[in-house]
Design a protein around this motif. Structure first.
Motif, PDB file in Angstrom:
ATOM      1  N   ARG A   4       0.210  -9.323   5.253  1.00 61.37           N
ATOM      2  CA  ARG A   4       0.258 -10.591   5.980  1.00 61.37           C
ATOM      3  C   ARG A   4       1.680 -11.127   5.963  1.00 61.37           C
ATOM      4  N   ILE A   5       1.916 -12.130   6.761  1.00 56.60           N
ATOM      5  CA  ILE A   5       3.263 -12.648   6.947  1.00 56.60           C
ATOM      6  C   ILE A   5       3.899 -13.143   5.639  1.00 56.60           C
ATOM      7  N   GLY A   6       3.132 -13.813   4.810  1.00 52.50           N
ATOM      8  CA  GLY A   6       3.661 -14.302   3.539  1.00 52.50           C
ATOM      9  C   GLY A   6       4.064 -13.165   2.615  1.00 52.50           C
ATOM     10  N   GLU A   7       3.264 -12.111   2.610  1.00 55.73           N
ATOM     11  CA  GLU A   7       3.568 -10.951   1.774  1.00 55.73           C
ATOM     12  C   GLU A   7       4.837 -10.241   2.259  1.00 55.73           C
ATOM     13  N   LEU A   8       4.960 -10.115   3.569  1.00 57.00           N
ATOM     14  CA  LEU A   8       6.158  -9.482   4.132  1.00 57.00           C
ATOM     15  C   LEU A   8       7.394 -10.334   3.852  1.00 57.00           C
ATOM     16  N   ALA A   9       7.249 -11.632   3.977  1.00 58.88           N
ATOM     17  CA  ALA A   9       8.372 -12.530   3.701  1.00 58.88           C
ATOM     18  C   ALA A   9       8.825 -12.373   2.249  1.00 58.88           C
ATOM     19  N   LYS A  10       7.875 -12.366   1.333  1.00 60.46           N
ATOM     20  CA  LYS A  10       8.202 -12.234  -0.088  1.00 60.46           C
ATOM     21  C   LYS A  10       8.854 -10.880  -0.369  1.00 60.46           C
ATOM     22  N   ALA A  11       8.317  -9.825   0.214  1.00 63.84           N
ATOM     23  CA  ALA A  11       8.832  -8.471  -0.026  1.00 63.84           C
ATOM     24  C   ALA A  11      10.242  -8.272   0.533  1.00 63.84           C
ATOM     25  N   ILE A  39      -0.622  -9.703  11.041  1.00 58.09           N
ATOM     26  CA  ILE A  39      -0.675  -8.545  10.155  1.00 58.09           C
ATOM     27  C   ILE A  39       0.432  -7.585  10.585  1.00 58.09           C
ATOM     28  N   TYR A  40       1.231  -7.167   9.598  1.00 63.22           N
ATOM     29  CA  TYR A  40       2.343  -6.257   9.854  1.00 63.22           C
ATOM     30  C   TYR A  40       2.101  -4.926   9.162  1.00 63.22           C
ATOM     31  N   ASP A  41       2.560  -3.849   9.790  1.00 59.51           N
ATOM     32  CA  ASP A  41       2.526  -2.546   9.136  1.00 59.51           C
ATOM     33  C   ASP A  41       3.520  -2.562   7.986  1.00 59.51           C
ATOM     34  N   ASP A  42       3.270  -1.724   6.973  1.00 61.13           N
ATOM     35  CA  ASP A  42       4.186  -1.634   5.842  1.00 61.13           C
ATOM     36  C   ASP A  42       5.608  -1.292   6.281  1.00 61.13           C
ATOM     37  N   SER A  43       5.737  -0.525   7.349  1.00 62.60           N
ATOM     38  CA  SER A  43       7.059  -0.115   7.824  1.00 62.60           C
ATOM     39  C   SER A  43       7.887  -1.301   8.317  1.00 62.60           C
ATOM     40  N   ALA A  45       8.727  -3.818   6.695  1.00 64.60           N
ATOM     41  CA  ALA A  45       9.640  -4.261   5.639  1.00 64.60           C
ATOM     42  C   ALA A  45      11.017  -3.614   5.792  1.00 64.60           C
ATOM     43  N   VAL A  46      11.051  -2.332   6.102  1.00 65.68           N
ATOM     44  CA  VAL A  46      12.331  -1.639   6.307  1.00 65.68           C
ATOM     45  C   VAL A  46      13.052  -2.264   7.495  1.00 65.68           C
ATOM     46  N   ARG A  47      12.323  -2.509   8.544  1.00 69.88           N
ATOM     47  CA  ARG A  47      12.911  -3.088   9.761  1.00 69.88           C
ATOM     48  C   ARG A  47      13.485  -4.482   9.476  1.00 69.88           C
ATOM     49  N   VAL A  48      12.724  -5.303   8.759  1.00 68.25           N
ATOM     50  CA  VAL A  48      13.179  -6.657   8.441  1.00 68.25           C
ATOM     51  C   VAL A  48      14.413  -6.602   7.535  1.00 68.25           C
TER      52      VAL A  48
END
Length: 126
Positions: A4-11, A39-43, A45-48
């Motif tokens: 989720r967006i919060g998890e991606l932001a934290k990561a 909902i974002y794919d795990d990938s 994170a690399v892009r961000v």
């Protein structure tokens, strides 16, 4: 796996607001869960992280779009493209001009302070 967006932001050390901004700019994508959450794919994170690296290097979001093809890998290790180099040199010129303008303003202020204090050197505030 999806996050989720919060998890991606934290990561990625960013904020949900920044992620929404990147999505609006077309740099990342999400899908919606049944409850409407992004909902974002795990990938993603690399892009961000790559987007953040390019922004931290002084590029704008518009500039970053030109690097879209390599945002999913090691963007800093990728061989530079002619377009990427052109953008980076243009951005560097803009930054150099801004720095020169700020130095000129600083010098004028320092001179005004010296004049106002009877020639004493302007002290710098840390």
């Amino acid at each position: 796996m999806a996050v989720r967006i919060g998890e991606l932001a934290k990561a990625t050390g960013t904020t949900p607001r920044a992620l929404r901004h990147y999505e609006e700019a077309g740099l990342i994508t999400s899908r919606r869960a049944d409850n409407g959450y992004r909902i974002y794919d795990d990938s993603a994170a690399v892009r961000v992280r790559n987007i953040r690296r390019l922004l931290d290097a002084g590029l704008t979001l518009d500039d970053v779009r030109a690097f879209s093809a390599c945002l999913d890998g090691d963007v800093m290790a990728a061989p530079p493209s002619e377009q990427g180099l052109r953008i980076a040199f243009e951005r560097l010129a803009v930054l150099d001009a801004r720095i020169a303008a700020q130095i000129a303003v600083r010098d004028r202020l320092a001179a005004a302070l010296r004049a106002a204090t009877g020639g004493k050197a302007a002290r710098t505030v840390a």
